[in-house]
Design an enzyme around this catalytic site. Sequence first.
Site, PDB file in Angstrom:
ATOM      1  N   ASP A  32       0.814  -1.212   0.000  1.00  0.00           N
ATOM      2  CA  ASP A  32       0.000   0.000   0.000  1.00  0.00           C
ATOM      3  C   ASP A  32       0.849   1.264   0.000  1.00  0.00           C
ATOM      4  OD1 ASP A  32      -2.377  -1.360  -0.081  1.00  0.00           O
ATOM      5  OD2 ASP A  32      -2.677  -1.342   2.090  1.00  0.00           O
ATOM      6  N   GLY A  33       1.946   1.269   0.767  1.00  0.00           N
ATOM      7  CA  GLY A  33       2.794   2.452   0.819  1.00  0.00           C
ATOM      8  C   GLY A  33       3.398   2.778  -0.530  1.00  0.00           C
TER       9      GLY A  33
ATOM     10  N   GLU B  44      -4.568  10.875   4.165  1.00  0.00           N
ATOM     11  CA  GLU B  44      -4.920  11.798   5.233  1.00  0.00           C
ATOM     12  C   GLU B  44      -3.960  12.975   5.310  1.00  0.00           C
ATOM     13  OE1 GLU B  44      -1.785   9.391   6.481  1.00  0.00           O
ATOM     14  OE2 GLU B  44      -3.779   8.452   6.606  1.00  0.00           O
TER      15      GLU B  44
END
Length: 264
Positions: A54-55, A125
Site C-alpha cells: 500500500d505504501g 490523510e
Amino acid sequence: MSKPLKIACIADTTKIAQAAYHDITKRYSIVDVTKKRRTEEGSGADVIVVLGGDGFMLQVMHQYMARNIPFYGMNCGTVGFLMNSYSTKRLIERIHDARSHILHPLRMYARNTQGKDYELLAINEVSLFRQSRQAAKIRITVDHVVRIPEMTSDGVLVSTPAGSTAYNSSAGGPIIPLGSNIIALTPLSPFRPRHWHGALLSHNSCVTFEVLDPDKRPTSAVADFTEVRDVVSVAINEQQKTSIRLLFDPEHNLEERIIKEQFM
C-alpha cells in the site's frame, strides 16, 4: 477489433516485487511509463500495474496521478489493502474485467512560521503532529465556524474514506464506507477536550487548523508522507478536480474491503 492494451509496470525495490516485475516483463510487452500518450495510436500507457504494498502504491499514485491513467496494483507487500492478489496469469483479461473506483484526494494549504505557503495533495490523510515534548494546542474551524476553540493533544488528522482504514483507524477513528461522501476528523491522543473522539463531516467541508503558541509548541503538518514543519495554519478540503482511478478484480473491490474491515 479492440486495440491492444498498453501496460506500464512499476515495482518496489523489494526482492519479491522485483522478482514479480521480471516475471511480468517476460510474459507481457511493457511500455515505458515516462512516455505520455500523444495520440490514440501514439506511445504511452493505458494502465499502470503497480507491484508492492500500500505504501508503494501511494507513492506511485502521487507521482503519476496527473497523467490520468488508471492504476492496477498487485500485492507484493504486507497488507495490500489497495492491491489485488498477485498472479501473472490472465493479467490482460483481469485488467479488462476490473472494476474501477474513483478517489478524490484532500488538498492541504499550510503556512509556516516564516510565512511560506505550501499546497500539497493527500490521498489518505492530512495530519498535524507535535514536534516537541510539549503537546500541541490547536483551534479547529469547520466551514468558518469555530468548533473547538482550543484542543490540547499530540495532533489531529483529516482522513478520506480510502485512508480511513490506515492511520485514522489506528488512532481510533471510524472506518468510512466509500461513496458515503464523508471525511473523518480524528484527534490524536487528546488531553482536552477530554472526551472528544472526533467527528464525521461532509466531503465538501473545509477544515482549518490554527496552531496556538507555535513558538513554544511547534507543530508539523503531513500530507500522506510529505511534511511541512513549524506550521501556524492548515486548511484542508477535497480536491474534486483531481480524480484517481483504481482498478480492482470483481471479487476484491475496495468498497467490499472497507466493509469487511469493520467486522474483523
